[in-house]
Scaffold this motif. Structure first.
Motif, PDB file in Angstrom:
ATOM      1  N   SER A   1     -13.586  16.936  -7.376  1.00 21.80           N
ATOM      2  CA  SER A   1     -12.837  15.887  -8.081  1.00 21.80           C
ATOM      3  C   SER A   1     -11.445  15.735  -7.498  1.00 21.80           C
ATOM      4  CB  SER A   1     -12.723  16.217  -9.568  1.00 21.80           C
ATOM      5  OG  SER A   1     -13.962  16.089 -10.205  1.00 21.80           O
ATOM      6  N   ALA A   2     -10.804  16.854  -7.205  1.00 26.82           N
ATOM      7  CA  ALA A   2      -9.434  16.800  -6.693  1.00 26.82           C
ATOM      8  C   ALA A   2      -9.379  16.259  -5.269  1.00 26.82           C
ATOM      9  CB  ALA A   2      -8.805  18.187  -6.749  1.00 26.82           C
ATOM     10  N   PHE A   3     -10.264  16.741  -4.416  1.00 27.33           N
ATOM     11  CA  PHE A   3     -10.154  16.412  -2.994  1.00 27.33           C
ATOM     12  C   PHE A   3     -10.992  15.218  -2.551  1.00 27.33           C
ATOM     13  CE2 PHE A   3      -8.833  20.888  -3.111  1.00 27.33           C
ATOM     14  CZ  PHE A   3      -7.552  20.727  -2.594  1.00 27.33           C
ATOM     15  N   LEU A   4     -11.927  14.779  -3.373  1.00 30.08           N
ATOM     16  CA  LEU A   4     -12.734  13.609  -3.023  1.00 30.08           C
ATOM     17  C   LEU A   4     -12.391  12.409  -3.893  1.00 30.08           C
ATOM     18  CD1 LEU A   4     -16.261  15.228  -2.513  1.00 30.08           C
ATOM     19  CD2 LEU A   4     -14.647  14.480  -0.752  1.00 30.08           C
ATOM     20  N   THR A   5     -12.371  12.626  -5.202  1.00 29.35           N
ATOM     21  CA  THR A   5     -12.196  11.499  -6.115  1.00 29.35           C
ATOM     22  C   THR A   5     -10.825  10.854  -5.980  1.00 29.35           C
ATOM     23  OG1 THR A   5     -13.738  12.479  -7.676  1.00 29.35           O
ATOM     24  CG2 THR A   5     -12.323  10.740  -8.513  1.00 29.35           C
ATOM     25  N   LEU A   6      -9.779  11.642  -5.979  1.00 27.08           N
ATOM     26  CA  LEU A   6      -8.439  11.051  -5.953  1.00 27.08           C
ATOM     27  C   LEU A   6      -8.209  10.199  -4.706  1.00 27.08           C
ATOM     28  CD1 LEU A   6      -5.830  10.620  -7.443  1.00 27.08           C
ATOM     29  CD2 LEU A   6      -4.961  12.723  -6.429  1.00 27.08           C
ATOM     30  N   PRO A   7      -8.481  10.694  -3.494  1.00 25.10           N
ATOM     31  CA  PRO A   7      -8.280   9.817  -2.332  1.00 25.10           C
ATOM     32  C   PRO A   7      -9.176   8.578  -2.356  1.00 25.10           C
ATOM     33  CG  PRO A   7      -8.534  12.093  -1.631  1.00 25.10           C
ATOM     34  CD  PRO A   7      -8.831  12.047  -3.090  1.00 25.10           C
TER      35      PRO A   7
ATOM     36  N   SER B   1       0.828  -1.203   0.000  1.00 24.32           N
ATOM     37  CA  SER B   1       0.000   0.000   0.000  1.00 24.32           C
ATOM     38  C   SER B   1       0.862   1.253   0.000  1.00 24.32           C
ATOM     39  CB  SER B   1      -0.923   0.011   1.220  1.00 24.32           C
ATOM     40  OG  SER B   1      -1.775  -1.098   1.210  1.00 24.32           O
ATOM     41  N   ALA B   2       1.901   1.268   0.836  1.00 19.68           N
ATOM     42  CA  ALA B   2       2.777   2.436   0.904  1.00 19.68           C
ATOM     43  C   ALA B   2       3.449   2.687  -0.439  1.00 19.68           C
ATOM     44  CB  ALA B   2       3.821   2.240   2.005  1.00 19.68           C
ATOM     45  N   ILE B   3       3.897   1.625  -1.088  1.00 20.25           N
ATOM     46  CA  ILE B   3       4.567   1.776  -2.384  1.00 20.25           C
ATOM     47  C   ILE B   3       3.591   2.270  -3.444  1.00 20.25           C
ATOM     48  CG2 ILE B   3       5.683   0.521  -4.277  1.00 20.25           C
ATOM     49  CD1 ILE B   3       6.929  -1.292  -2.065  1.00 20.25           C
ATOM     50  N   ALA B   4       2.450   1.623  -3.581  1.00 17.25           N
ATOM     51  CA  ALA B   4       1.491   1.982  -4.633  1.00 17.25           C
ATOM     52  C   ALA B   4       0.984   3.415  -4.470  1.00 17.25           C
ATOM     53  CB  ALA B   4       0.321   0.999  -4.626  1.00 17.25           C
ATOM     54  N   LEU B   5       0.634   3.795  -3.267  1.00 17.10           N
ATOM     55  CA  LEU B   5       0.128   5.144  -3.042  1.00 17.10           C
ATOM     56  C   LEU B   5       1.223   6.186  -3.234  1.00 17.10           C
ATOM     57  CD1 LEU B   5      -2.088   4.483   0.101  1.00 17.10           C
ATOM     58  CD2 LEU B   5      -2.893   5.172  -2.154  1.00 17.10           C
ATOM     59  N   SER B   6       2.426   5.911  -2.741  1.00 17.77           N
ATOM     60  CA  SER B   6       3.515   6.875  -2.828  1.00 17.77           C
ATOM     61  C   SER B   6       3.945   7.141  -4.270  1.00 17.77           C
ATOM     62  CB  SER B   6       4.710   6.395  -2.008  1.00 17.77           C
ATOM     63  OG  SER B   6       4.378   6.356  -0.639  1.00 17.77           O
TER      64      SER B   6
ATOM     65  N   VAL C   1       3.010   8.357   2.627  1.00 18.19           N
ATOM     66  CA  VAL C   1       2.550   8.878   1.335  1.00 18.19           C
ATOM     67  C   VAL C   1       2.732  10.395   1.289  1.00 18.19           C
ATOM     68  CG1 VAL C   1       0.553   9.148  -0.179  1.00 18.19           C
ATOM     69  CG2 VAL C   1       0.962   6.967   0.962  1.00 18.19           C
ATOM     70  N   LEU C   2       2.380  11.083   2.366  1.00 19.15           N
ATOM     71  CA  LEU C   2       2.553  12.536   2.429  1.00 19.15           C
ATOM     72  C   LEU C   2       4.029  12.903   2.335  1.00 19.15           C
ATOM     73  CD1 LEU C   2       1.258  15.310   2.809  1.00 19.15           C
ATOM     74  CD2 LEU C   2       1.507  14.979   5.272  1.00 19.15           C
ATOM     75  N   LEU C   3       4.874  12.195   3.064  1.00 22.72           N
ATOM     76  CA  LEU C   3       6.314  12.449   3.036  1.00 22.72           C
ATOM     77  C   LEU C   3       6.874  12.272   1.626  1.00 22.72           C
ATOM     78  CD1 LEU C   3       9.009  12.934   4.586  1.00 22.72           C
ATOM     79  CD2 LEU C   3       9.157  10.453   4.778  1.00 22.72           C
TER      80      LEU C   3
ATOM     81  N   HIS D   1      -3.405  -2.385  13.247  1.00 22.61           N
ATOM     82  CA  HIS D   1      -2.590  -1.641  14.205  1.00 22.61           C
ATOM     83  C   HIS D   1      -2.648  -0.147  13.891  1.00 22.61           C
ATOM     84  CE1 HIS D   1      -1.023  -5.692  14.767  1.00 22.61           C
ATOM     85  NE2 HIS D   1      -0.691  -5.283  15.990  1.00 22.61           N
ATOM     86  N   VAL D   2      -2.918   0.629  14.903  1.00 22.52           N
ATOM     87  CA  VAL D   2      -3.007   2.081  14.752  1.00 22.52           C
ATOM     88  C   VAL D   2      -1.695   2.644  14.211  1.00 22.52           C
ATOM     89  CG1 VAL D   2      -3.331   4.249  16.004  1.00 22.52           C
ATOM     90  CG2 VAL D   2      -4.729   2.262  16.575  1.00 22.52           C
ATOM     91  N   LYS D   3      -0.590   2.096  14.651  1.00 28.81           N
ATOM     92  CA  LYS D   3       0.731   2.549  14.204  1.00 28.81           C
ATOM     93  C   LYS D   3       0.827   2.490  12.675  1.00 28.81           C
ATOM     94  CE  LYS D   3       5.579   1.163  14.693  1.00 28.81           C
ATOM     95  NZ  LYS D   3       6.468   0.224  15.377  1.00 28.81           N
ATOM     96  N   LEU D   4       0.374   1.404  12.079  1.00 30.00           N
ATOM     97  CA  LEU D   4       0.445   1.251  10.624  1.00 30.00           C
ATOM     98  C   LEU D   4      -0.580   2.126   9.923  1.00 30.00           C
ATOM     99  CD1 LEU D   4       1.049  -2.594  10.261  1.00 30.00           C
ATOM    100  CD2 LEU D   4       2.720  -0.733  10.358  1.00 30.00           C
ATOM    101  N   ARG D   5      -1.748   2.275  10.501  1.00 30.03           N
ATOM    102  CA  ARG D   5      -2.787   3.125   9.892  1.00 30.03           C
ATOM    103  C   ARG D   5      -2.373   4.586   9.878  1.00 30.03           C
ATOM    104  NH1 ARG D   5      -8.730   1.133  10.262  1.00 30.03           N
ATOM    105  NH2 ARG D   5      -8.412  -1.097  10.137  1.00 30.03           N
ATOM    106  N   VAL D   6      -1.609   4.998  10.862  1.00 26.70           N
ATOM    107  CA  VAL D   6      -1.106   6.370  10.906  1.00 26.70           C
ATOM    108  C   VAL D   6       0.121   6.501  10.012  1.00 26.70           C
ATOM    109  CG1 VAL D   6      -0.043   8.097  12.417  1.00 26.70           C
ATOM    110  CG2 VAL D   6      -2.046   6.827  13.193  1.00 26.70           C
ATOM    111  N   ALA D   7       0.976   5.496  10.018  1.00 20.41           N
ATOM    112  CA  ALA D   7       2.212   5.543   9.239  1.00 20.41           C
ATOM    113  C   ALA D   7       1.947   5.571   7.734  1.00 20.41           C
ATOM    114  CB  ALA D   7       3.107   4.356   9.591  1.00 20.41           C
ATOM    115  N   LEU D   8       0.918   4.869   7.265  1.00 21.02           N
ATOM    116  CA  LEU D   8       0.657   4.792   5.821  1.00 21.02           C
ATOM    117  C   LEU D   8       0.420   6.169   5.207  1.00 21.02           C
ATOM    118  CD1 LEU D   8       0.412   3.041   3.318  1.00 21.02           C
ATOM    119  CD2 LEU D   8      -1.978   2.647   3.919  1.00 21.02           C
ATOM    120  N   PRO D   9      -0.563   6.952   5.690  1.00 18.58           N
ATOM    121  CA  PRO D   9      -0.729   8.282   5.084  1.00 18.58           C
ATOM    122  C   PRO D   9       0.475   9.192   5.331  1.00 18.58           C
ATOM    123  CG  PRO D   9      -2.327   7.950   6.859  1.00 18.58           C
ATOM    124  CD  PRO D   9      -1.596   6.666   6.670  1.00 18.58           C
TER     125      PRO D   9
END
Length: 191
Positions: free
Chosen positions: A113-119, A17-22, A149-151, A138-146
């Protein structure tokens, strides 16, 4: 939280997930950093993927998985890029009037479209590619994933704005891309 508490399946889902989203976010962020614009090709990719997901959801039976159980709101969100394209085709931008209903409607649909569709589209794609995404408990992974991607998205933007340190005009030409006006000529110092 120890590493033993995270299952192999959960670790696999997290990494994929981290790879595909990033990768998706970084590509658009880099080019936005280089040119200060979102390219129409990126918008068309979002339209094509959203429309394909919407149409595919109409042909599969409703099942108890998040992907195959698209609610009407999800389908509407996936339809927004098509609505945007249709509105854009019929609103005369040559005689642009900032206070017209058509302009405000197009602006609202563009933002949605930009703020709803893409996510939402990224969520649907991840669920399709990684059906075990619900294993991220795990909360740690759910927080780490976005956060990852943001980073990566911010890093892509910074790389784009700093392209003169990394790439030359020739790199853009060879890659088949438009050459930015502020690119570095071959042999020039990058600073």
């Amino acid at each position: 939280m120890s590493a033993q508490e995270i299952s192999k399946a959960e670790a696999k889902v997290f990494v994929i997930s981290a790879i595909a989203l990033s990768v998706t976010v970084c590509n658009a962020a880099f080019w936005y950093g280089v040119f200060g614009k979102i390219f129409f090709t990126h918008i068309i990719y979002v339209w094509a993927a959203a429309t394909a997901a919407l149409l595919a959801s109409l042909f599969i039976p409703r099942m108890e998985t998040p992907l195959l159980k698209l609610p009407w709101r999800g389908r509407f969100i996936l339809a927004l890029p098509t609505i945007w394209l249709v509105l854009g085709a019929f609103i005369d931008m040559e005689s642009y009037r900032p206070n017209s209903i058509g302009t405000w409607t197009l602006w609202a649909v563009t933002l949605a479209s930009a703020f709803l569709t893409l996510p939402y589209l990224l969520y649907v794609m991840i669920v399709a590619v990684v059906p075990d995404i619900d294993r991220l408990t795990h909360v740690k992974l759910r927080v780490a994933l976005p956060a990852i991607v943001l980073l990566i998205g911010v890093a892509g933007f910074i790389l784009g704005t700093s392209h003169t340190r990394l790439l030359t005009c020739e790199n853009f030409k060879i890659g088949g891309h438009h050459v930015p006006e502020n690119c570095r000529k071959a042999g020039e110092a990058p600073y």
